[in-house]
Design an enzyme around this catalytic site. Structure first.
Site, PDB file in Angstrom:
ATOM      1  N   GLY A  10      29.640  -6.958 -25.663  1.00  0.00           N
ATOM      2  CA  GLY A  10      30.986  -6.002 -26.621  1.00  0.00           C
ATOM      3  C   GLY A  10      30.337  -4.217 -26.848  1.00  0.00           C
ATOM      4  O   GLY A  10      29.388  -4.050 -27.774  1.00  0.00           O
ATOM      5  N   SER A  11      31.032  -3.505 -26.613  1.00  0.00           N
ATOM      6  CA  SER A  11      31.022  -1.666 -26.649  1.00  0.00           C
ATOM      7  C   SER A  11      32.122  -1.975 -28.062  1.00  0.00           C
ATOM      8  O   SER A  11      32.880  -0.538 -27.989  1.00  0.00           O
ATOM      9  CB  SER A  11      31.348  -1.154 -25.789  1.00  0.00           C
ATOM     10  OG  SER A  11      32.337  -1.536 -25.465  1.00  0.00           O
ATOM     11  N   GLY A  12      32.011  -2.793 -28.801  1.00  0.00           N
ATOM     12  CA  GLY A  12      33.289  -2.286 -29.818  1.00  0.00           C
ATOM     13  C   GLY A  12      32.129  -1.502 -31.189  1.00  0.00           C
ATOM     14  O   GLY A  12      30.669  -0.996 -30.958  1.00  0.00           O
ATOM     15  N   GLU A 174      50.380  -2.098 -43.098  1.00  0.00           N
ATOM     16  CA  GLU A 174      50.313  -0.993 -41.933  1.00  0.00           C
ATOM     17  C   GLU A 174      51.447  -0.713 -41.059  1.00  0.00           C
ATOM     18  O   GLU A 174      52.488   0.137 -40.917  1.00  0.00           O
ATOM     19  CB  GLU A 174      48.675  -0.362 -41.784  1.00  0.00           C
ATOM     20  CG  GLU A 174      47.947  -0.100 -42.526  1.00  0.00           C
ATOM     21  CD  GLU A 174      46.095  -0.082 -42.434  1.00  0.00           C
ATOM     22  OE1 GLU A 174      45.893   0.451 -42.886  1.00  0.00           O
ATOM     23  OE2 GLU A 174      46.517  -0.557 -40.510  1.00  0.00           O
ATOM     24  N   ASP A 303      32.233  -9.155 -35.676  1.00  0.00           N
ATOM     25  CA  ASP A 303      33.146 -10.109 -36.400  1.00  0.00           C
ATOM     26  C   ASP A 303      33.019 -11.700 -35.785  1.00  0.00           C
ATOM     27  O   ASP A 303      33.931 -12.508 -36.234  1.00  0.00           O
ATOM     28  CB  ASP A 303      34.491  -9.715 -35.823  1.00  0.00           C
ATOM     29  CG  ASP A 303      35.159  -9.047 -36.378  1.00  0.00           C
ATOM     30  OD1 ASP A 303      34.965  -8.475 -37.451  1.00  0.00           O
ATOM     31  OD2 ASP A 303      36.422  -8.471 -36.133  1.00  0.00           O
ATOM     32  N   ALA A 318      34.985  -2.552 -39.795  1.00  0.00           N
ATOM     33  CA  ALA A 318      33.973  -2.493 -38.819  1.00  0.00           C
ATOM     34  C   ALA A 318      33.094  -1.381 -39.409  1.00  0.00           C
ATOM     35  O   ALA A 318      32.006  -1.793 -38.599  1.00  0.00           O
ATOM     36  CB  ALA A 318      34.367  -0.813 -38.267  1.00  0.00           C
ATOM     37  N   GLN A 319      32.721  -1.658 -40.644  1.00  0.00           N
ATOM     38  CA  GLN A 319      31.242  -1.011 -41.522  1.00  0.00           C
ATOM     39  C   GLN A 319      30.721  -2.404 -40.895  1.00  0.00           C
ATOM     40  O   GLN A 319      29.346  -2.275 -41.426  1.00  0.00           O
ATOM     41  CB  GLN A 319      31.529  -1.087 -42.835  1.00  0.00           C
ATOM     42  CG  GLN A 319      31.790  -0.003 -43.489  1.00  0.00           C
ATOM     43  CD  GLN A 319      30.879   1.064 -42.378  1.00  0.00           C
ATOM     44  OE1 GLN A 319      29.800   1.399 -42.760  1.00  0.00           O
ATOM     45  NE2 GLN A 319      31.586   2.875 -42.033  1.00  0.00           N
TER      46      GLN A 319
HETATM   47  C1  LIG Z   1      44.915  -3.867 -35.840  1.00  0.00           C
HETATM   48  C2  LIG Z   1      43.422  -3.793 -36.659  1.00  0.00           C
HETATM   49  C3  LIG Z   1      43.223  -3.070 -37.304  1.00  0.00           C
HETATM   50  C4  LIG Z   1      42.146  -3.361 -38.366  1.00  0.00           C
HETATM   51  N1  LIG Z   1      42.023  -2.626 -39.438  1.00  0.00           N
HETATM   52  C5  LIG Z   1      40.611  -2.172 -39.643  1.00  0.00           C
HETATM   53  C6  LIG Z   1      40.511  -1.255 -41.290  1.00  0.00           C
HETATM   54  O1  LIG Z   1      40.929  -0.575 -40.847  1.00  0.00           O
HETATM   55  N2  LIG Z   1      38.653  -1.197 -41.417  1.00  0.00           N
HETATM   56  C7  LIG Z   1      37.521  -1.829 -41.280  1.00  0.00           C
HETATM   57  O2  LIG Z   1      36.706  -1.580 -41.158  1.00  0.00           O
HETATM   58  N3  LIG Z   1      38.178  -2.226 -40.106  1.00  0.00           N
HETATM   59  C8  LIG Z   1      39.406  -3.264 -39.549  1.00  0.00           C
HETATM   60  N4  LIG Z   1      39.581  -3.885 -38.766  1.00  0.00           N
HETATM   61  C9  LIG Z   1      38.555  -4.617 -37.680  1.00  0.00           C
HETATM   62  C10 LIG Z   1      37.415  -4.494 -37.764  1.00  0.00           C
HETATM   63  O3  LIG Z   1      38.392  -3.455 -36.014  1.00  0.00           O
HETATM   64  C11 LIG Z   1      36.462  -4.995 -36.464  1.00  0.00           C
HETATM   65  O4  LIG Z   1      36.347  -5.712 -38.153  1.00  0.00           O
HETATM   66  C12 LIG Z   1      35.870  -4.827 -36.196  1.00  0.00           C
HETATM   67  O5  LIG Z   1      36.086  -4.127 -34.267  1.00  0.00           O
HETATM   68  C13 LIG Z   1      34.605  -5.852 -35.490  1.00  0.00           C
HETATM   69  O6  LIG Z   1      33.935  -5.264 -34.478  1.00  0.00           O
HETATM   70  P1  LIG Z   1      33.138  -5.762 -33.280  1.00  0.00           P
HETATM   71  O7  LIG Z   1      31.723  -4.936 -32.984  1.00  0.00           O
HETATM   72  O8  LIG Z   1      31.993  -6.880 -34.287  1.00  0.00           O
HETATM   73  O9  LIG Z   1      33.572  -6.246 -33.000  1.00  0.00           O
HETATM   74  P2  LIG Z   1      35.222  -5.172 -31.451  1.00  0.00           P
HETATM   75  O10 LIG Z   1      34.926  -4.022 -32.216  1.00  0.00           O
HETATM   76  O11 LIG Z   1      36.088  -6.294 -31.609  1.00  0.00           O
HETATM   77  O12 LIG Z   1      34.653  -5.493 -30.283  1.00  0.00           O
HETATM   78  C14 LIG Z   1      34.800  -6.212 -29.229  1.00  0.00           C
HETATM   79  C15 LIG Z   1      34.033  -5.800 -28.317  1.00  0.00           C
HETATM   80  O13 LIG Z   1      33.355  -6.782 -26.613  1.00  0.00           O
HETATM   81  C16 LIG Z   1      34.589  -7.462 -25.835  1.00  0.00           C
HETATM   82  N5  LIG Z   1      34.255  -8.741 -25.637  1.00  0.00           N
HETATM   83  C17 LIG Z   1      34.661  -9.301 -26.503  1.00  0.00           C
HETATM   84  N6  LIG Z   1      34.410 -10.513 -25.644  1.00  0.00           N
HETATM   85  C18 LIG Z   1      34.170 -10.266 -24.257  1.00  0.00           C
HETATM   86  C19 LIG Z   1      33.237 -11.018 -23.407  1.00  0.00           C
HETATM   87  N7  LIG Z   1      33.285 -12.393 -23.400  1.00  0.00           N
HETATM   88  N8  LIG Z   1      33.341 -10.255 -22.603  1.00  0.00           N
HETATM   89  C20 LIG Z   1      32.693  -8.894 -22.061  1.00  0.00           C
HETATM   90  N9  LIG Z   1      32.951  -7.710 -22.993  1.00  0.00           N
HETATM   91  C21 LIG Z   1      33.803  -9.008 -24.498  1.00  0.00           C
HETATM   92  C22 LIG Z   1      35.792  -6.416 -26.576  1.00  0.00           C
HETATM   93  O14 LIG Z   1      36.326  -5.835 -25.417  1.00  0.00           O
HETATM   94  C23 LIG Z   1      35.179  -5.329 -27.380  1.00  0.00           C
HETATM   95  O15 LIG Z   1      35.276  -4.034 -26.969  1.00  0.00           O
HETATM   96  C24 LIG Z   1      41.152  -3.898 -37.679  1.00  0.00           C
HETATM   97  C25 LIG Z   1      41.268  -4.524 -37.087  1.00  0.00           C
HETATM   98  C26 LIG Z   1      42.528  -4.516 -36.295  1.00  0.00           C
HETATM   99  C27 LIG Z   1      42.591  -5.852 -34.715  1.00  0.00           C
END
Ligand SMILES: Cc1cc2nc3c(=O)[nH]c(=O)nc-3n(C[C@H](O)[C@H](O)[C@H](O)COP(=O)(O)OP(=O)(O)OC[C@H]3O[C@@H](n4cnc5c(N)ncnc54)[C@H](O)[C@@H]3O)c2cc1C
Length: 438
Positions: A10-12, A174, A303, A318-319
């Site tokens: 995951g590169s989120g 939003e 998440d 995100a934080q």
């Molecule tokens: C519409 C929307 C608005 C938001 N607004 C806000 C905001 O205003 N402020 C805030 O703080 N947060 C916001 N969030 C929440 C925030 O984006 C998430 O909490 C955050 O992205 C979580 O980070 P993460 O690294 O856990 O997952 P993510 O950022 O979702 O990254 C997960 C990554 O894993 C990859 N992945 C998933 N499954 C697999 C797999 N099986 N194999 C390979 N890769 C995989 C995905 O492609 C993705 O790149 C929002 C979310 C959404 C959907």
């Protein structure tokens, strides 16, 4: 010298923060993602409502990490984890279940939208999670106005121009605000048969207030602002049915051709891969050092993970993901260097924000509760700061100024990636029929 192998899935927000924090560590990192880009999800709603284009909120992961020599980026979908053999199983373009070994594993696979057991809703009410979703919603919204303009029977205009958003959390609020601004600015003077400002925007939630993760005062301010923008806010109502004709909420049908799902989320299947304990939402229960019980070498962050603070799970924002990514990296660095582990993970809450239409946001940070233009400026500054590259910061900043001053949107295109042929007109159809008959 063989380096410790770290696999990050995951590169989120979480995965990327972890990878960057390991930049100078003596490790070899494989960063695996099923997309080739890092996505700034908080601005997805602006792609869905034509303010920004997809390329303004997403950056190729390779580009971000081009200077980071200890990291290999792999485009592939992880489908499982073999915790005995210590490898993840990856499907790539032409192979399935390719094992990629690890010494340390960081799972940062995020969440997706959940229809609370009503997966049949998905066909009629797309959710907003990735870039493709945002473009699909943009197409749907813009198409509704085109269809209404082409429709001679004015009695059908109202249904075609009714937009329903199910879920009044930050994404629903939003989106509803942004659609309201779209109809009153860019679209206002461009149609001849319909009046875009007559569009009905309905925001539904079973909760008794919008933005219920904010204080009551801020929820109220957001609701008032939405109503001022013409959004119908319908609270305390569950949506029982969604079909091709709209929704049924608490027995009342609202006819609409554009329903958007902005309600629940469900985590990625990380827990299944690890056969780990989950919380009620399906997130992996992790320990205070972010590892999975019984697996000191496996971290789950963001998440996909569940960690309680004061009896409540940390929010899916995100934080949390970024701070957890940095913490996991630090713990791995310390272990490799033989240093003591840092203390338990502690989340520093910088606060929450949500935008409600043009020049208005609500902001809650500790004791500071603010709404209005000042909160919106803070929102804009913070979001610009967290975009992945300087070029995105600059283009988004300029686009916002342009949109703010002129009301014009950056990306109002209906792009159907599955049908690149131009739409057939009646005369086309006639010519083709004539040709085939001849
Ligand atoms: C519409 C929307 C608005 C938001 N607004 C806000 C905001 O205003 N402020 C805030 O703080 N947060 C916001 N969030 C929440 C925030 O984006 C998430 O909490 C955050 O992205 C979580 O980070 P993460 O690294 O856990 O997952 P993510 O950022 O979702 O990254 C997960 C990554 O894993 C990859 N992945 C998933 N499954 C697999 C797999 N099986 N194999 C390979 N890769 C995989 C995905 O492609 C993705 O790149 C929002 C979310 C959404 C959907």
């Amino acid at each position: 010298m063989s380096h410790t192998k770290v696999v990050i899935v995951g590169s989120g927000f979480g995965g990327l923060a972890a990878a960057k924090a390991l930049k100078n560590a003596p490790v070899a990192i494989d960063l695996i993602d099923r997309t080739n880009h890092h996505l700034f999800q908080p601005l997805l709603y602006q792609v869905a409502t034509s303010v920004l284009s997809p390329a303004q909120i997403a950056t190729p992961i390779r580009g971000i990490l081009r200077q980071q020599k200890n990291t290999t980026v792999i485009l592939g979908e992880v489908v499982g984890v073999d915790t005995d053999q210590k490898c993840v199983l990856v499907n790539d373009a032409d192979r399935e279940g390719v094992p990629i070994p690890y010494d340390y594993l960081i799972l940062a696979t995020g969440a997706t939208h959940s229809y609370f057991g009503h997966n049949e809703f998905e066909k009629f009410a797309p959710g907003l999670k990735g870039l493709a979703d945002a473009v699909a919603i943009r197409n749907k919204v813009l198409q509704a106005f085109e269809q209404a303009e082409a429709e001679e029977d004015p009695s059908r205009h109202r249904d075609l121009l009714t937009f329903v958003l199910v879920g009044a959390g930050p994404t629903g609020v939003e989106l509803a605000g942004a659609i309201a601004v779209l109809v009153r600015s860019s679209l206002r003077s461009e149609f001849r048969r319909i009046d875009p400002t007559s569009a009905r925007i309905v925001l539904v939630d079973r909760s008794s207030r919008v933005l219920n993760s904010f204080s009551e005062r801020l929820s109220e301010a957001a609701q008032k602002r939405l109503e001022k923008l013409g959004v119908e806010v319908r609270l305390g109502r569950s949506v029982d049915q969604i079909d091709a004709d709209g929704i049924v909420m608490a027995g009342e049908r609202v006819t609409s051709h554009t329903v958007i799902w902005t309600a629940g989320v469900t985590p990625s299947p990380a827990a299944k891969w690890l056969k780990a304990e989950t919380d009620h939402a399906g997130r992996v229960r992790i320990q205070s050092d972010l590892t999975v019980p019984g697996h000191p070498e496996i971290f789950v962050i963001g998440d996909a993970a569940s960690l309680d603070r004061e009896g409540k799970p940390l929010p899916g924002v995100a934080q949390v993901a970024m701070q957890q990514g940095r913490y996991a990296a630090k713990l791995i660095r310390n272990r490799i260097a033989g240093k003591p582990a840092p203390g338990p993970f502690s989340y520093f809450d910088k606060g929450n924000m949500a935008v409600v239409g043009k020049g208005f946001a609500v902001l809650q940070s500790g004791k500071v509760h603010a709404s209005g233009f000042g909160a919106w400026l803070t929102w804009a500054a913070v979001h610009l700061q967290f975009l992945a590259t300087s070029s995105l910061r600059l283009t988004v900043f300029l686009q916002w100024i342009w949109t703010y001053v002129t009301g014009q949107r950056g990306s109002r295109l209906i792009v159907n990636y599955h049908a690149s042929e131009p739409a057939r007109t009646i005369s086309d159809a006639g010519t083709k029929a004539a040709a085939s008959n001849g």
